[in-house]
Motif scaffolding. Structure first.
Motif, PDB file in Angstrom:
ATOM      1  N   LEU A 127       0.829  -1.210   0.000  1.00  0.00           N
ATOM      2  CA  LEU A 127       0.000   0.000   0.000  1.00  0.00           C
ATOM      3  C   LEU A 127       0.864   1.261   0.000  1.00  0.00           C
ATOM      4  CD1 LEU A 127      -2.785   1.326   0.224  1.00  0.00           C
ATOM      5  CD2 LEU A 127      -2.587   1.123   2.723  1.00  0.00           C
ATOM      6  N   VAL A 128       1.969   1.231   0.735  1.00  0.00           N
ATOM      7  CA  VAL A 128       2.860   2.403   0.781  1.00  0.00           C
ATOM      8  C   VAL A 128       3.392   2.727  -0.608  1.00  0.00           C
ATOM      9  CG1 VAL A 128       5.068   3.262   1.661  1.00  0.00           C
ATOM     10  CG2 VAL A 128       3.497   2.036   3.193  1.00  0.00           C
ATOM     11  N   ILE A 129       3.898   1.699  -1.304  1.00  0.00           N
ATOM     12  CA  ILE A 129       4.430   1.923  -2.653  1.00  0.00           C
ATOM     13  C   ILE A 129       3.295   2.266  -3.617  1.00  0.00           C
ATOM     14  CG2 ILE A 129       5.647   0.826  -4.571  1.00  0.00           C
ATOM     15  CD1 ILE A 129       7.212  -0.804  -2.538  1.00  0.00           C
ATOM     16  N   SER A 130       2.146   1.625  -3.445  1.00  0.00           N
ATOM     17  CA  SER A 130       1.009   1.900  -4.323  1.00  0.00           C
ATOM     18  C   SER A 130       0.559   3.352  -4.225  1.00  0.00           C
ATOM     19  CB  SER A 130      -0.157   0.969  -3.972  1.00  0.00           C
ATOM     20  OG  SER A 130       0.176  -0.379  -4.246  1.00  0.00           O
TER      21      SER A 130
ATOM     22  N   LYS B 258      -0.408   8.483  -6.720  1.00  0.00           N
ATOM     23  CA  LYS B 258      -0.305   9.940  -6.720  1.00  0.00           C
ATOM     24  C   LYS B 258       0.467  10.445  -7.940  1.00  0.00           C
ATOM     25  CE  LYS B 258       1.069  13.783  -3.740  1.00  0.00           C
ATOM     26  NZ  LYS B 258       1.664  14.169  -2.439  1.00  0.00           N
ATOM     27  N   SER B 259       1.507   9.701  -8.339  1.00  0.00           N
ATOM     28  CA  SER B 259       2.321  10.140  -9.472  1.00  0.00           C
ATOM     29  C   SER B 259       1.550  10.080 -10.789  1.00  0.00           C
ATOM     30  CB  SER B 259       3.575   9.270  -9.572  1.00  0.00           C
ATOM     31  OG  SER B 259       3.266   7.974 -10.065  1.00  0.00           O
ATOM     32  N   VAL B 260       0.589   9.148 -10.878  1.00  0.00           N
ATOM     33  CA  VAL B 260      -0.214   9.039 -12.103  1.00  0.00           C
ATOM     34  C   VAL B 260      -1.359  10.051 -12.098  1.00  0.00           C
ATOM     35  CG1 VAL B 260      -1.732   7.517 -13.434  1.00  0.00           C
ATOM     36  CG2 VAL B 260       0.375   6.602 -12.431  1.00  0.00           C
ATOM     37  N   GLU B 261      -2.015  10.201 -10.956  1.00  0.00           N
ATOM     38  CA  GLU B 261      -3.218  11.033 -10.904  1.00  0.00           C
ATOM     39  C   GLU B 261      -2.927  12.528 -10.947  1.00  0.00           C
ATOM     40  OE1 GLU B 261      -5.168   9.744  -7.377  1.00  0.00           O
ATOM     41  OE2 GLU B 261      -6.027   7.940  -8.312  1.00  0.00           O
ATOM     42  N   THR B 262      -1.716  12.935 -10.563  1.00  0.00           N
ATOM     43  CA  THR B 262      -1.411  14.373 -10.517  1.00  0.00           C
ATOM     44  C   THR B 262      -0.685  14.870 -11.763  1.00  0.00           C
ATOM     45  OG1 THR B 262       0.658  13.881  -9.334  1.00  0.00           O
ATOM     46  CG2 THR B 262      -1.293  14.345  -7.994  1.00  0.00           C
ATOM     47  N   ARG B 263      -0.546  14.049 -12.774  1.00  0.00           N
ATOM     48  CA  ARG B 263       0.205  14.438 -13.976  1.00  0.00           C
ATOM     49  C   ARG B 263      -0.749  14.609 -15.168  1.00  0.00           C
ATOM     50  NH1 ARG B 263       5.742  13.898 -15.036  1.00  0.00           N
ATOM     51  NH2 ARG B 263       6.308  13.966 -17.246  1.00  0.00           N
ATOM     52  N   ASP B 264      -0.462  15.615 -16.006  1.00  0.00           N
ATOM     53  CA  ASP B 264      -1.221  15.826 -17.238  1.00  0.00           C
ATOM     54  C   ASP B 264      -0.550  15.016 -18.343  1.00  0.00           C
ATOM     55  OD1 ASP B 264      -2.675  16.609 -19.364  1.00  0.00           O
ATOM     56  OD2 ASP B 264      -2.216  18.751 -19.219  1.00  0.00           O
TER      57      ASP B 264
ATOM     58  N   ASN C 102      14.033  11.728 -19.080  1.00  0.00           N
ATOM     59  CA  ASN C 102      14.517  11.099 -17.846  1.00  0.00           C
ATOM     60  C   ASN C 102      13.473  10.139 -17.295  1.00  0.00           C
ATOM     61  OD1 ASN C 102      17.092  12.693 -17.255  1.00  0.00           O
ATOM     62  ND2 ASN C 102      15.586  14.338 -17.462  1.00  0.00           N
ATOM     63  N   VAL C 103      13.939   9.267 -16.427  1.00  0.00           N
ATOM     64  CA  VAL C 103      13.034   8.427 -15.649  1.00  0.00           C
ATOM     65  C   VAL C 103      12.430   9.288 -14.542  1.00  0.00           C
ATOM     66  CG1 VAL C 103      12.846   6.392 -14.166  1.00  0.00           C
ATOM     67  CG2 VAL C 103      14.403   6.369 -16.124  1.00  0.00           C
ATOM     68  N   ARG C 104      11.139   9.183 -14.319  1.00  0.00           N
ATOM     69  CA  ARG C 104      10.521   9.984 -13.269  1.00  0.00           C
ATOM     70  C   ARG C 104      11.069   9.596 -11.894  1.00  0.00           C
ATOM     71  NH1 ARG C 104       4.580   9.837 -12.788  1.00  0.00           N
ATOM     72  NH2 ARG C 104       4.740   7.644 -13.408  1.00  0.00           N
ATOM     73  N   ALA C 105      11.178  10.594 -11.005  1.00  0.00           N
ATOM     74  CA  ALA C 105      11.784  10.374  -9.685  1.00  0.00           C
ATOM     75  C   ALA C 105      11.023   9.339  -8.863  1.00  0.00           C
ATOM     76  CB  ALA C 105      11.852  11.702  -8.930  1.00  0.00           C
TER      77      ALA C 105
ATOM     78  N   LYS D 101       0.021  -3.797  -9.824  1.00  0.00           N
ATOM     79  CA  LYS D 101      -1.403  -3.873 -10.142  1.00  0.00           C
ATOM     80  C   LYS D 101      -2.075  -2.526  -9.881  1.00  0.00           C
ATOM     81  CE  LYS D 101      -4.642  -6.712 -11.568  1.00  0.00           C
ATOM     82  NZ  LYS D 101      -4.564  -7.394 -12.874  1.00  0.00           N
ATOM     83  N   THR D 102      -1.631  -1.826  -8.845  1.00  0.00           N
ATOM     84  CA  THR D 102      -2.152  -0.482  -8.588  1.00  0.00           C
ATOM     85  C   THR D 102      -1.784   0.466  -9.721  1.00  0.00           C
ATOM     86  OG1 THR D 102      -2.000  -0.811  -6.182  1.00  0.00           O
ATOM     87  CG2 THR D 102      -2.111   1.460  -6.981  1.00  0.00           C
ATOM     88  N   LEU D 103      -0.536   0.380 -10.178  1.00  0.00           N
ATOM     89  CA  LEU D 103      -0.103   1.215 -11.301  1.00  0.00           C
ATOM     90  C   LEU D 103      -0.977   0.949 -12.526  1.00  0.00           C
ATOM     91  CD1 LEU D 103       1.900   3.184 -12.599  1.00  0.00           C
ATOM     92  CD2 LEU D 103       3.406   1.212 -13.051  1.00  0.00           C
ATOM     93  N   LEU D 104      -1.276  -0.306 -12.775  1.00  0.00           N
ATOM     94  CA  LEU D 104      -2.113  -0.659 -13.917  1.00  0.00           C
ATOM     95  C   LEU D 104      -3.517  -0.056 -13.787  1.00  0.00           C
ATOM     96  CD1 LEU D 104      -2.759  -2.281 -16.478  1.00  0.00           C
ATOM     97  CD2 LEU D 104      -3.212  -4.261 -14.998  1.00  0.00           C
ATOM     98  N   GLU D 105      -4.115  -0.171 -12.618  1.00  0.00           N
ATOM     99  CA  GLU D 105      -5.462   0.357 -12.424  1.00  0.00           C
ATOM    100  C   GLU D 105      -5.489   1.877 -12.580  1.00  0.00           C
ATOM    101  OE1 GLU D 105      -8.113  -1.465 -12.220  1.00  0.00           O
ATOM    102  OE2 GLU D 105      -6.872  -3.275 -12.308  1.00  0.00           O
ATOM    103  N   CYS D 106      -4.441   2.547 -12.131  1.00  0.00           N
ATOM    104  CA  CYS D 106      -4.382   4.006 -12.279  1.00  0.00           C
ATOM    105  C   CYS D 106      -4.228   4.404 -13.747  1.00  0.00           C
ATOM    106  CB  CYS D 106      -3.222   4.566 -11.457  1.00  0.00           C
ATOM    107  SG  CYS D 106      -3.439   4.411  -9.678  1.00  0.00           S
ATOM    108  N   VAL D 107      -3.413   3.663 -14.494  1.00  0.00           N
ATOM    109  CA  VAL D 107      -3.214   3.958 -15.916  1.00  0.00           C
ATOM    110  C   VAL D 107      -4.520   3.786 -16.680  1.00  0.00           C
ATOM    111  CG1 VAL D 107      -2.107   3.080 -18.016  1.00  0.00           C
ATOM    112  CG2 VAL D 107      -0.748   3.492 -15.955  1.00  0.00           C
ATOM    113  N   ARG D 108      -5.316   2.816 -16.314  1.00  0.00           N
ATOM    114  CA  ARG D 108      -6.578   2.568 -17.005  1.00  0.00           C
ATOM    115  C   ARG D 108      -7.592   3.695 -16.839  1.00  0.00           C
ATOM    116  NH1 ARG D 108      -7.407  -3.874 -15.509  1.00  0.00           N
ATOM    117  NH2 ARG D 108      -6.125  -4.710 -17.212  1.00  0.00           N
ATOM    118  N   LEU D 109      -7.353   4.586 -15.886  1.00  0.00           N
ATOM    119  CA  LEU D 109      -8.285   5.690 -15.648  1.00  0.00           C
ATOM    120  C   LEU D 109      -7.818   7.001 -16.268  1.00  0.00           C
ATOM    121  CD1 LEU D 109      -9.108   4.980 -11.883  1.00  0.00           C
ATOM    122  CD2 LEU D 109     -10.472   4.380 -13.896  1.00  0.00           C
ATOM    123  N   ARG D 110      -6.708   6.969 -17.026  1.00  0.00           N
ATOM    124  CA  ARG D 110      -6.168   8.205 -17.606  1.00  0.00           C
ATOM    125  C   ARG D 110      -6.165   8.124 -19.136  1.00  0.00           C
ATOM    126  NH1 ARG D 110      -6.269  11.832 -13.773  1.00  0.00           N
ATOM    127  NH2 ARG D 110      -4.667  13.046 -14.878  1.00  0.00           N
TER     128      ARG D 110
END
Length: 545
Positions: free
Chosen positions: A348-351, A356-362, A371-374, A472-481
């Protein structure tokens, strides 16, 4: 010693007063031959005197820390009065014996009430030796006063008092063990929260685990030694059926030892509550330590403790007891729940970072990636730290054989060899993408991956579980953008960077490949202009990052 000397002096003075009182009343009884009424009056005066003596003895008790001398005196006083009473009224026959028995019961009841009141003051103490010695003297004196007090049932009542005190002491020691365990947990929390000074490392998890285990075992042994005094051969009540049977099996083994182990497991499981309750504020390292502690109990400690208990307390009671295997299974289940909760908390901590990194980016108007994101670097750093932490308490585990090109694999939307062979020709900058086919592939991959599969007791299994939850969290966030061309390429770069490092932590590197493939493919599905970055450019950016 001065208080004891003074007490003995006062007791002797009271003895003298009592003897004088008895002789005076005896002379009166000899001359009083006219009516039964006068005898009853004289008897009432005698009872009043006994009340006064009992009150004085209660005052004397408060002067002394040693209750055994007081108990002995009270017993001798009852015995002497009973003997004098029997001598005075022997001529009355059975009626006199009945009166004497009732008299002894009444005085004994008052005496026992005072004794229990005094014993209640000892229940909070930590030393059993003095208490057992006092109970032994109390029981020994009331056990052999002859048929007179036996008829009044005083010896049985004394035994009941001793048994009740023994039960209360078992409860006291169980409470003490629970408090000691909670104290150990507090020490661990403080050690984990203490700031780390430069050049001065605090105790590691392995050392903290050793400290907790040794402290608990020491308290258990001390409690066993304390309650074992009740069964010592030289103690007069140790040969009673209760102390030879029920006290050992149901009291010590089941009530104290099994009861504490189960209480310890229940306390540990309470840290697995949902976020916002106890589990939400529990340091992950504490969860990991408790899981290892319970696992060690399952493998060795429970068997050792129960064997030690059975050897010290030769159980002759046939009542059913908890099998070692049952208690070990409970401890193992507790360890499994704790380790599973540790995986969920760390995942959950890493998720949260990834979400946050996916939802706050345009992602539609982002610039071409350089570069690779921080956040991706932070994910790798935290995963490495977790790998080190788990490795302090758990063995490595088994990994599948690794392919030779795991660290060289890049993502061009479909990057596994199996996918490239079938779908890459239709996915080039000048060719449209078959989104329906891609969606079916994603569904197939998703069905193959069980995110919350059971966690095994090794490092590889723990890290695999954490990484599955995170990706899996990263995947679910990507599916909403929705992604622009460069947003898709940034996801491509980030996933390749994660693949470079995360594959070495999991049991099967193909798991990381499948999940990251799915992330990139999902981003491509949600991109109006899906033009991937050349694999060679992705590698250069990640190597530079």
């Amino acid at each position: 010693m001065d208080s004891e000397t003074d007490m003995v002096r006062q007791i002797r003075s009271l003895d003298s007063d009592m003897q004088t009182l008895v002789y005076e009343n005896y002379n009166k009884f000899i001359s009083a031959t006219d009516t039964i009424r006068k005898m009853k009056n004289d008897f009432r005066k005698m009872e009043d005197e006994m009340d006064r003596l009992a009150t004085n003895m209660a005052v004397i008790t408060d002067f002394s820390a040693r209750i055994s001398a007081t108990l002995q005196d009270r017993h001798e006083r009852i015995t002497k009065v009973a003997a004098a009473y029997q001598e005075l009224f022997a001529a009355q026959g059975p009626a006199g014996a009945e009166k004497l028995a009732a008299f002894a019961q009444e005085l004994g009841g008052r005496y026992f009430a005072l004794v229990e009141r005094r014993l209640a003051q000892e229940q909070g103490g930590g030393d059993n030796s003095l208490l057992v010695r006092a109970l032994d003297r109390f029981h020994r004196r009331l056990r052999a006063p002859g048929a007179l007090l036996a008829a009044a049932g005083l010896a049985e009542a004394a035994t009941e008092i001793v048994e009740r005190v023994a039960r209360e002491r078992l409860g006291h020691h169980l409470h003490g063990l629970r408090a000691a365990f909670l104290g150990c947990l507090t020490d661990v929390r403080q050690a984990l929260a203490a700031p780390r000074l430069a050049g001065k490392e605090g105790p590691g998890l392995a050392e903290l685990l050793t400290n907790v285990a040794s402290s608990i075992l020491s308290h258990i042994k001390a409690s066993l030694a304390a309650v074992h005094l009740f069964t010592a051969k030289e103690v007069s009540f140790s040969n009673k059926p209760y102390f030879r049977g029920e006290f050992c099996s149901q009291g010590v083994r089941e009530g104290l030892i099994v009861g504490f182990i189960r209480s310890m497991c229940q306390t540990a499981q309470s840290f697995c509550d949902s976020p916002g309750e106890k589990g939400g504020a529990t340091p992950p390292a504490l969860l990991l330590l408790l899981s290892r502690l319970c696992l060690d109990y399952e493998t060795a400690t429970i068997s050792y403790i129960l064997t030690l208990t059975d050897e010290q307390f030769l159980v002759q009671d046939q009542s059913p007891v908890t099998p070692v295997s049952t208690l070990c299974a409970e401890a193992r289940e507790t360890a499994r729940r704790l380790l599973t909760h540790y995986v969920k908390v760390q995942g959950l901590v890493i998720s949260q970072m990834l979400r946050k990194s996916v939802e706050t980016r345009d992602w539609l108007s982002t610039l071409e990636p350089r570069n690779v994101r921080a956040v991706m670097k932070r994910v790798v750093e935290d995963t490495t730290a977790i790998d080190v932490q788990v490795g302090l308490l758990y063995e490595e585990g088994v990994r599948k054989a690794q392919s030779s090109d795991s660290s060289k694999r890049t993502f061009s939307v479909y990057s596994s060899s199996r996918q490239q062979g079938r779908y890459a020709p239709s996915y080039t900058p000048s060719a449209p993408m078959d989104t329906n086919l891609l969606s079916n592939i994603q569904k197939l991959f998703s069905e193959r991956i069980d995110v919350f599969s059971p966690v095994e007791f090794n490092k590889v299994s723990v890290l695999t579980g954490i990484i599955k939850i995170s990706l899996k969290t990263l995947l679910e966030c990507v599916r909403l953008r929705t992604f622009g061309r460069y947003g898709l390429q940034q996801v491509q770069v980030d996933c390749h960077f994660l693949q470079l490092y995360l594959w070495r932590f999991v049991a099967d590197e193909e798991l990381v490949h499948l999940l990251l493939d799915e992330v990139v493919a999902s981003a491509a599905l949600r991109c109006p202009d899906p033009v991937p970055m050349e694999p060679s450019v992705v590698e250069v950016i990640c190597e530079r990052g």
